[in-house]
Design a protein around this motif. Structure first.
Motif, PDB file in Angstrom:
ATOM      1  N   GLY A  65       0.841  -1.244  -0.088  1.00 52.89           N
ATOM      2  CA  GLY A  65      -0.002   0.005  -0.037  1.00 52.89           C
ATOM      3  C   GLY A  65       0.995   1.449   0.062  1.00 52.89           C
ATOM      4  O   GLY A  65       0.214   2.333  -0.130  1.00 52.89           O
ATOM      5  N   LEU A  66       2.129   1.266   0.053  1.00 54.22           N
ATOM      6  CA  LEU A  66       2.902   2.444   0.179  1.00 54.22           C
ATOM      7  C   LEU A  66       3.851   2.518  -0.956  1.00 54.22           C
ATOM      8  O   LEU A  66       4.708   1.900  -1.281  1.00 54.22           O
ATOM      9  N   ASP A 115       4.972  -0.956   3.952  1.00 49.45           N
ATOM     10  CA  ASP A 115       4.833   0.357   4.970  1.00 49.45           C
ATOM     11  C   ASP A 115       6.318   0.845   5.325  1.00 49.45           C
ATOM     12  O   ASP A 115       7.188   0.495   4.424  1.00 49.45           O
ATOM     13  N   VAL A 116       6.382   1.624   6.309  1.00 50.24           N
ATOM     14  CA  VAL A 116       7.762   2.312   6.435  1.00 50.24           C
ATOM     15  C   VAL A 116       8.728   1.173   6.563  1.00 50.24           C
ATOM     16  O   VAL A 116      10.100   1.217   6.233  1.00 50.24           O
ATOM     17  N   GLN A 121      13.626  -1.980   4.860  1.00 51.82           N
ATOM     18  CA  GLN A 121      14.352  -3.381   4.357  1.00 51.82           C
ATOM     19  C   GLN A 121      14.899  -3.117   3.070  1.00 51.82           C
ATOM     20  O   GLN A 121      15.831  -3.509   2.735  1.00 51.82           O
ATOM     21  N   LEU A 122      13.949  -2.373   2.283  1.00 51.76           N
ATOM     22  CA  LEU A 122      14.658  -2.067   0.843  1.00 51.76           C
ATOM     23  C   LEU A 122      15.678  -1.259   0.825  1.00 51.76           C
ATOM     24  O   LEU A 122      16.526  -1.600   0.182  1.00 51.76           O
ATOM     25  N   TYR A 123      15.752  -0.191   1.643  1.00 49.69           N
ATOM     26  CA  TYR A 123      16.788   0.707   1.584  1.00 49.69           C
ATOM     27  C   TYR A 123      18.298  -0.157   2.157  1.00 49.69           C
ATOM     28  O   TYR A 123      19.157   0.159   1.807  1.00 49.69           O
ATOM     29  N   VAL A 140       4.215   8.462  -0.905  1.00 50.39           N
ATOM     30  CA  VAL A 140       2.995   9.032  -1.565  1.00 50.39           C
ATOM     31  C   VAL A 140       1.962   9.024  -0.423  1.00 50.39           C
ATOM     32  O   VAL A 140       1.740   8.097   0.333  1.00 50.39           O
ATOM     33  N   MET A 141       1.114  10.270  -0.183  1.00 49.55           N
ATOM     34  CA  MET A 141       0.190  10.396   0.625  1.00 49.55           C
ATOM     35  C   MET A 141      -1.150  10.072   0.097  1.00 49.55           C
ATOM     36  O   MET A 141      -2.056   9.442   0.510  1.00 49.55           O
TER      37      MET A 141
END
Length: 152
Positions: A65-66, A115-116, A121-123, A140-141
């Motif tokens: 969702g993010l 989510d954040v 984890q990606l970062y 993105v909001m």
């Protein structure tokens, strides 16, 4: 650039909206026979105009969702770094697109995560694979428009 006529454009517009259309339905919409539609679609695929046909998923319903945009700056601007970066991003399924940019940014990544924590984890995986001088991100909001349809 492939040469496409107005009938090809009509076919492409319809397929961009719904690639699951049967040849009969598509033919009715563009005023061609089933066989004529098939031949044109085959020619568009063979020429590379149509790269593939896919199902578009609702990201939130599959736990992604993010949307995050990652802004990358690097102090290394050589072919080896670019190859390594391209390989690293192509191996990460969360990365939907990666671009080499002009201007202040060197690279832009668009990714989908849960989510954040998913972004973190990606970062972490990205910085373990490649050296970068600066990475920042924006989340993105609200998605005002997103489409896969090209304006034909």
């Amino acid at each position: 650039m492939a040469i496409i006529d107005e009938t090809d454009r009509k076919i492409l517009k319809e397929l961009q909206r719904d690639a699951s259309l049967g040849l009969e339905s598509l033919g009715e919409k563009v005023h061609l026979s089933r066989n004529a539609c098939w031949r044109r679609i085959k020619a568009l695929e063979d020429s590379g105009v149509i790269r593939g046909r896919v199902a578009l998923l609702e990201p939130g319903k599959v736990g992604l969702g993010l949307t995050v945009f990652m802004f990358i700056r690097t102090s290394s601007h050589d072919a080896n770094w670019l190859t390594k970066f391209a390989r690293a991003t192509s191996d990460m399924p969360e990365v939907l697109s990666a671009y080499r940019m002009t201007g202040d940014l060197d690279y832009l990544i668009r990714a989908r995560v849960s989510d954040v924590a998913g972004y973190d984890q990606l970062y972490q995986r990205l910085i373990n694979k490649i050296d970068m001088s600066d990475v920042s991100a924006s989340f993105v909001m609200e998605e005002l428009k997103e489409t896969t349809e090209l304006p034909l």
